[in-house]
Write an enzyme that holds these catalytic residues in place. Structure first.
Site, mmCIF file in Angstrom:
data_model
loop_
_atom_site.group_PDB
_atom_site.id
_atom_site.type_symbol
_atom_site.label_atom_id
_atom_site.label_comp_id
_atom_site.label_asym_id
_atom_site.label_seq_id
_atom_site.Cartn_x
_atom_site.Cartn_y
_atom_site.Cartn_z
ATOM 1 N N HIS A 201 30.345 -0.514 7.831
ATOM 2 C CA HIS A 201 31.105 -1.530 7.098
ATOM 3 C C HIS A 201 31.687 -0.820 5.883
ATOM 4 O O HIS A 201 30.972 -0.557 4.919
ATOM 5 C CB HIS A 201 30.219 -2.709 6.674
ATOM 6 C CG HIS A 201 31.009 -3.793 5.996
ATOM 7 N ND1 HIS A 201 31.280 -5.008 6.581
ATOM 8 C CD2 HIS A 201 31.640 -3.820 4.794
ATOM 9 C CE1 HIS A 201 32.041 -5.733 5.762
ATOM 10 N NE2 HIS A 201 32.257 -5.034 4.671
ATOM 11 N N HIS B 197 36.189 -2.692 11.856
ATOM 12 C CA HIS B 197 37.197 -3.659 11.393
ATOM 13 C C HIS B 197 38.097 -3.110 10.283
ATOM 14 O O HIS B 197 38.101 -3.616 9.175
ATOM 15 C CB HIS B 197 36.544 -4.979 10.962
ATOM 16 C CG HIS B 197 35.285 -4.876 10.155
ATOM 17 N ND1 HIS B 197 35.157 -4.094 9.041
ATOM 18 C CD2 HIS B 197 34.079 -5.471 10.324
ATOM 19 C CE1 HIS B 197 33.945 -4.211 8.559
ATOM 20 N NE2 HIS B 197 33.266 -5.031 9.314
ATOM 21 N N ASN C 5 23.012 -8.036 11.700
ATOM 22 C CA ASN C 5 22.831 -8.637 10.365
ATOM 23 C C ASN C 5 22.259 -10.045 10.458
ATOM 24 O O ASN C 5 22.827 -11.009 9.969
ATOM 25 C CB ASN C 5 24.145 -8.626 9.562
ATOM 26 C CG ASN C 5 25.259 -9.426 10.196
ATOM 27 O OD1 ASN C 5 25.324 -9.561 11.411
ATOM 28 N ND2 ASN C 5 26.142 -9.964 9.381
ATOM 29 N N LYS D 267 23.898 0.526 12.309
ATOM 30 C CA LYS D 267 24.935 -0.059 11.451
ATOM 31 C C LYS D 267 24.614 0.128 9.979
ATOM 32 O O LYS D 267 23.524 -0.200 9.520
ATOM 33 C CB LYS D 267 25.079 -1.566 11.757
ATOM 34 C CG LYS D 267 26.098 -2.312 10.881
ATOM 35 C CD LYS D 267 27.531 -1.977 11.229
ATOM 36 C CE LYS D 267 28.532 -2.602 10.259
ATOM 37 N NZ LYS D 267 28.970 -3.937 10.661
ATOM 38 N N HIS E 76 29.345 -10.642 16.358
ATOM 39 C CA HIS E 76 28.203 -11.375 15.793
ATOM 40 C C HIS E 76 27.939 -12.590 16.672
ATOM 41 O O HIS E 76 28.856 -13.379 16.918
ATOM 42 C CB HIS E 76 28.505 -11.871 14.378
ATOM 43 C CG HIS E 76 28.849 -10.770 13.419
ATOM 44 N ND1 HIS E 76 27.925 -10.169 12.607
ATOM 45 C CD2 HIS E 76 30.033 -10.158 13.161
ATOM 46 C CE1 HIS E 76 28.517 -9.230 11.874
ATOM 47 N NE2 HIS E 76 29.794 -9.202 12.193
ATOM 48 N N ASP F 125 34.863 -8.637 15.685
ATOM 49 C CA ASP F 125 34.166 -9.122 14.494
ATOM 50 C C ASP F 125 34.119 -10.645 14.481
ATOM 51 O O ASP F 125 34.118 -11.257 13.413
ATOM 52 C CB ASP F 125 34.799 -8.582 13.203
ATOM 53 C CG ASP F 125 33.880 -8.754 12.000
ATOM 54 O OD1 ASP F 125 32.671 -8.959 12.192
ATOM 55 O OD2 ASP F 125 34.388 -8.706 10.860
ATOM 56 N N ALA G 272 31.999 -15.723 4.508
ATOM 57 C CA ALA G 272 33.037 -14.884 5.110
ATOM 58 C C ALA G 272 32.805 -14.792 6.609
ATOM 59 O O ALA G 272 31.681 -14.560 7.050
ATOM 60 C CB ALA G 272 32.993 -13.492 4.502
ATOM 61 N N ARG H 40 24.813 -14.386 16.097
ATOM 62 C CA ARG H 40 23.718 -15.110 15.416
ATOM 63 C C ARG H 40 22.483 -15.157 16.307
ATOM 64 O O ARG H 40 22.292 -14.301 17.144
ATOM 65 C CB ARG H 40 24.179 -16.520 14.966
ATOM 66 C CG ARG H 40 25.512 -16.527 14.205
ATOM 67 C CD ARG H 40 25.582 -15.543 13.048
ATOM 68 N NE ARG H 40 26.864 -15.662 12.335
ATOM 69 C CZ ARG H 40 27.380 -14.683 11.593
ATOM 70 N NH1 ARG H 40 26.768 -13.508 11.501
ATOM 71 N NH2 ARG H 40 28.516 -14.853 10.976
HETATM 72 C C1 NCD Z 1 30.442 -11.050 9.081
HETATM 73 C C2 NCD Z 1 29.341 -12.087 9.273
HETATM 74 O O1 NCD Z 1 29.565 -13.252 8.970
HETATM 75 O O2 NCD Z 1 28.264 -11.723 9.761
HETATM 76 N N1 NCD Z 1 31.491 -11.639 8.285
HETATM 77 C C3 NCD Z 1 32.777 -11.238 8.220
HETATM 78 O O3 NCD Z 1 33.540 -11.790 7.432
HETATM 79 N N2 NCD Z 1 33.224 -10.288 8.992
HETATM 80 C C4 NCD Z 1 29.865 -9.830 8.481
HETATM 81 C C5 NCD Z 1 30.782 -8.637 8.530
HETATM 82 O O4 NCD Z 1 31.055 -8.089 9.603
HETATM 83 O O5 NCD Z 1 31.224 -8.220 7.459
HETATM 84 ZN ZN ZN Z 2 31.152 -7.858 11.497
#
Ligand code: NCD
Ligand code: ZN
Length: 346
Positions: free
Chosen positions: A139, A177, A44, A102, A18, A250, A266, A20
């Site tokens: 996921h 993951h 996401n 995804k 990720h 991740d 999270a 962002r």
């Molecule tokens: C991820 C996120 O923040 O985009 N968070 C995480 O805890 N892994 C989303 C995800 O991969 O579940």
């Molecule tokens: Zn992720």
């Protein structure tokens, strides 16, 4: 005189990342690009990356956040919804910079509200992906509030994933993951079209770390950390040389104030030290000779991409992780903030 231990491996790739968007990219993309040649970029965002057009525009923004003279290839992913059309799947297959789709169960994690409410809604899209060889990234957690949060991966595998693999036996699937012995066994026992990524944090920590001396929000991620028995099962498969298991950090940055709050997000940030953290795990397991396959070969092979040609070298040297990094106008607390990591990329 003791000799410095070092290891040289083919340049690795991160198969789950990720980064962002917009003003945040410049602080996180360089961490990954300094070590990894390519990364599978999670879609996401808010709003999510649901079309080829959005994915290609996002890819451009990522590339423009790279430091000069840095070669890094963001591998883009479409976000599956109940309404993803087979036309969009065909379009994605014809686009060299898009590599997967995804599947987030709606509500399972950060920015998954637009995710899939029932995978049966997507069977036409999955059939087209199976036909064209486009991988589905999963996921793997049910969202049913009656299912204990520590059991959501296992229930997902049994109730949702197994039927999908039966209906679409040729569909390439990456169970992302993975966190449990059950998942490790499921993937091991499945046909060659099913693989899994494993994060550094699920290899390094069990769930106790979230509660050591109090509540530690920086260890909160999804899927949530599990018991030691599960961590041991993940280490066993990651270091086994089984090509079904490969590196996906991740790494999921959230600003400090979104983590340290009454209802924290999270996500664990590990891109600043990803390969070093994996090296610690493999070293501890006396399996450094298995790191290259896991980090640099098996993911590329699964995705049908060429292996990288350059190398990186890691040395067994202590270094201290900064207490924080900048994250646009905010701060980002990295994994192991202020602590020592025993391997270092040179
Ligand atoms: C991820 C996120 O923040 O985009 N968070 C995480 O805890 N892994 C989303 C995800 O991969 O579940
Ligand atoms: Zn992720």
């Amino acid at each position: 005189m003791s000799q410095m231990r070092s290891i040289t491996i083919t340049r690795p790739d991160d198969w789950h990342l990720h980064v962002r968007d917009n003003e945040y990219l410049a602080n996180v993309v360089p961490h990954t690009a300094s070590t990894f040649s390519r990364a599978i970029i999670m879609p996401n965002l808010n709003p999510p990356v649901t079309s080829v057009e959005l994915a290609l525009a996002y890819r451009k923004r990522i590339l423009s956040a790279l430091p000069e003279n840095t070669a890094f290839n963001p591998l883009m992913v479409l976000y599956l919804t109940n309404n993803t059309t087979t036309d969009e799947i065909v379009k994605a297959c014809n686009e060299t910079n898009i590599h997967a789709v995804k599947y987030y169960p709606a509500g399972a994690t950060t920015n998954s509200d637009a995710g899939v409410t029932d995978i049966k809604n997507c069977y036409d899209a999955l059939a087209k992906m199976e036909e064209l060889g486009l991988p589905l990234l999963v996921h793997g957690e049910v969202t049913d509030p009656d299912v204990d949060v520590f059991d959501r991966e296992q229930v997902f595998i049994d109730k949702v994933l197994l039927p999908v693999t039966k209906k679409f036996p040729l569909l390439k699937i990456v169970l992302e993951h993975i966190t449990t012995k059950h998942a490790a066994e499921f993937v091991t026992d499945s046909n060659e079209n099913i693989a899994a990524t494993i994060t550094p944090h699920h290899l390094l920590f069990n769930r106790n770390v979230m509660f050591k001396g109090g509540m530690n929000p920086h260890y909160y991620c999804l899927p949530i950390l599990k018991r030691e028995m599960h961590r041991q099962a993940l280490i066993a498969v990651a270091t086994s040389g089984n090509q079904k298991f490969f590196l996906g950090t991740d790494s999921a940055p959230h600003a400090q104030d979104k983590k340290e709050t009454s209802c924290g997000c999270a996500g664990i940030y590990s891109a600043h030290a990803a390969i070093e953290l994996y090296a610690e795990v493999f070293d501890e397991a006396n399996a450094l000779d298995k790191l290259e396959g896991f980090a640099s070969f098996f993911g590329a092979d699964f995705y049908g991409l060429p292996r990288n040609t350059g190398t990186i070298t890691l040395e067994k040297t202590d270094w201290q992780v900064p207490d924080s990094y900048s994250f646009a106008q905010q701060k980002l607390i990295p994994l192991r903030a202020g602590e020592i990591i025993h391997w270092k990329k040179v």
